[in-house]
Design an enzyme around this catalytic site. Structure first.
Site, mmCIF file in Angstrom:
data_model
loop_
_atom_site.group_PDB
_atom_site.id
_atom_site.type_symbol
_atom_site.label_atom_id
_atom_site.label_comp_id
_atom_site.label_asym_id
_atom_site.label_seq_id
_atom_site.Cartn_x
_atom_site.Cartn_y
_atom_site.Cartn_z
ATOM 1 N N CYS A 19 3.369 -11.110 -5.854
ATOM 2 C CA CYS A 19 2.779 -9.710 -5.923
ATOM 3 C C CYS A 19 4.067 -8.941 -6.303
ATOM 4 O O CYS A 19 5.326 -9.031 -5.814
ATOM 5 C CB CYS A 19 2.061 -9.233 -4.796
ATOM 6 S SG CYS A 19 0.856 -9.986 -4.307
ATOM 7 N N SER A 122 -6.224 -8.934 1.840
ATOM 8 C CA SER A 122 -5.696 -8.103 0.888
ATOM 9 C C SER A 122 -6.404 -8.167 -0.360
ATOM 10 O O SER A 122 -6.346 -9.447 -1.099
ATOM 11 C CB SER A 122 -4.108 -8.557 0.614
ATOM 12 O OG SER A 122 -3.326 -8.612 1.739
ATOM 13 N N ARG A 134 -1.315 -8.572 -8.375
ATOM 14 C CA ARG A 134 -1.320 -9.703 -7.473
ATOM 15 C C ARG A 134 -1.539 -11.052 -8.156
ATOM 16 O O ARG A 134 -2.620 -11.385 -8.455
ATOM 17 C CB ARG A 134 -2.560 -9.229 -6.446
ATOM 18 C CG ARG A 134 -2.490 -7.996 -5.856
ATOM 19 C CD ARG A 134 -3.437 -8.005 -4.620
ATOM 20 N NE ARG A 134 -3.423 -9.013 -3.627
ATOM 21 C CZ ARG A 134 -2.633 -9.046 -2.629
ATOM 22 N NH1 ARG A 134 -1.494 -8.055 -2.363
ATOM 23 N NH2 ARG A 134 -2.481 -10.013 -1.934
ATOM 24 N N CYS A 274 10.096 -3.101 13.739
ATOM 25 C CA CYS A 274 8.932 -2.787 12.795
ATOM 26 C C CYS A 274 9.214 -3.634 11.496
ATOM 27 O O CYS A 274 10.411 -4.143 11.204
ATOM 28 C CB CYS A 274 9.339 -1.240 12.343
ATOM 29 S SG CYS A 274 8.438 -0.706 10.917
ATOM 30 N N ASP A 275 8.035 -4.143 11.057
ATOM 31 C CA ASP A 275 7.638 -4.634 9.936
ATOM 32 C C ASP A 275 8.481 -4.126 8.716
ATOM 33 O O ASP A 275 8.966 -5.132 7.803
ATOM 34 C CB ASP A 275 6.137 -5.009 9.519
ATOM 35 C CG ASP A 275 6.029 -5.855 8.476
ATOM 36 O OD1 ASP A 275 6.771 -6.798 8.613
ATOM 37 O OD2 ASP A 275 5.140 -5.888 7.822
ATOM 38 N N CYS A 315 10.080 20.963 6.354
ATOM 39 C CA CYS A 315 9.038 20.044 6.869
ATOM 40 C C CYS A 315 8.404 20.899 8.188
ATOM 41 O O CYS A 315 7.276 21.291 8.280
ATOM 42 C CB CYS A 315 9.469 18.786 7.428
ATOM 43 S SG CYS A 315 8.109 17.611 7.476
#
Length: 372
Positions: A19, A122, A134, A274-275, A315
């Site tokens: 991808c 996915s 993809r 974390c990924d 913010c």
């Protein structure tokens, strides 16, 4: 520990597809070890055994990649055996996997159904959109293989949802993508914004704030219209915004206003928070050597969370901060002086909330009336 949430990469960053926007290929390129290979049986057993020694109420095993099915069906059959072996206190267990669906056959589908795996599949929409980015390893499209997986999942009763990366082509065809999913009776959707690489140039598919604003507005129009028609389709990020308007906490970590780390375990047992940040500077330790409690007490995890708490003044002053909360730290890269910047999609969120907030309040009123 009361609950333990694990995201495991049994085949590291290896994949049977190519991808164009793959964020984990970029992550691997930014660390000393690009790929950790396949997980050993010993590491897998340590992950499970230690989880059940420490978890008190709940343990979640999630599998991701790269492509996690490359570890082989034997790996997951062994996973179920290990869970049965070590879950001596009969705590609640949840298994899930995120797959591209490219190599799923009947044996995989039967396994997922029989063992109650929740599967994220996915798919970026109809063939002409999905196959733009993809690609398989030979440069061909993946649509036919994925839709065959859909047929197998439906045949065997697999619980699954659809995960779509919102790249520029998807953003420009929001209604077409949504209506395609609805045509196929996909009722649980997750749209993840395409991530810019840590380093190097953005691809032509990169998402701009203008692209994403258009996408959010058009997707919300469809979502709201179907909600009012009692033909509801779940869209994870929109569901979370409605929850927040209702006064509840979002379940998605990127919407909390600060990082809520979990245990990301690479194939060799190395653990990260974390990924999106499986990077050397956030290494917490190795599960073969430490307990989960010790890993959770690592200095790197404290620093990881503290970094995310910084909020820029513009913010804080925004009228939508209460629902936007700055967004996921990964979309606030690059850092300046150790502090995250403004979310690259900030303008999109401002436009979207101006456009949709009144209708989200209407949804909350409807839902509140239904609960009386």
């Amino acid at each position: 520990m009361r609950n333990i949430d694990l995201l495991i990469k049994p085949s590291s960053g290896m994949c049977n597809m190519n991808c164009k926007y793959c964020f984990y290929a970029d992550v691997g390129a930014c660390r000393d070890v690009k790929n950790y290979g396949f997980m050993s049986e010993a590491t897998q057993e340590n992950i499970v055994k230690k989880a059940f020694l420490e978890a008190e109420e709940y343990c979640a095993f999630g599998f991701q990649g790269g492509e996690p099915t490359l570890a082989g069906l034997d790996f997951y059959q062994r996973q179920i055996e290990l869970e049965k072996k070590y879950n001596r206190n009969n705590i609640y267990v949840a298994n899930s996997i995120q797959t591209n669906g490219y190599a799923v056959d009947e044996a995989w589908a039967r396994f997922f159904a029989e063992n109650h795996f929740l599967v994220g599949l996915s798919l970026d929409g109809p063939r002409e959109i999905n196959d733009l980015l993809r690609k398989d390893r030979k440069g061909g499209g993946s649509y036919d293989r994925i839709m065959n997986t859909v047929r197998l999942f439906d045949k065997y009763g697999v619980q699954y949802n659809i995960l779509t990366v919102v790249s520029k082509p998807v953003a420009k065809n929001a209604k077409k993508v949504y209506r395609f999913f609805k045509q196929h009776n996909f009722r649980y959707l997750q749209f993840n914004e395409c991530i810019d690489p840590f380093q190097g140039e953005k691809g032509a598919y990169a998402l701009t704030a203008g692209d994403y604003a258009k996408f959010l507005k058009e997707i919300f129009d469809e979502y709201y219209k179907d909600f009012k028609a009692n033909d509801y389709v779940s869209i994870r990020n929109l569901d979370n915004y409605v929850r927040m308007v209702y006064g509840e906490r979002p379940e998605s970590c990127g919407m909390c206003g600060h990082c809520t780390p979990y245990f990301l375990i690479e194939a060799n047992g190395d653990v990260f928070p974390c990924d999106f940040y499986v990077l050397d500077r956030y290494y917490m330790g190795n599960i073969n050597e430490k307990t989960y409690a010790a890993l959770y007490g690592a200095e790197n995890i404290r620093r990881f969370v503290e970094e995310s708490k910084y909020v820029r003044e513009e913010c804080r002053a925004c009228k939508w901060y209460k629902i936007c909360r700055g967004g996921c730290k990964r979309y606030r890269e690059p850092f300046t002086d150790g502090k995250p910047g403004l979310n690259k999609l900030c303008r999109a969120f401002r436009e979207f909330f101006d456009y949709s907030y009144a209708r989200m309040e209407d949804m909350v009123r409807t839902l509140s009336g239904m609960q009386r």
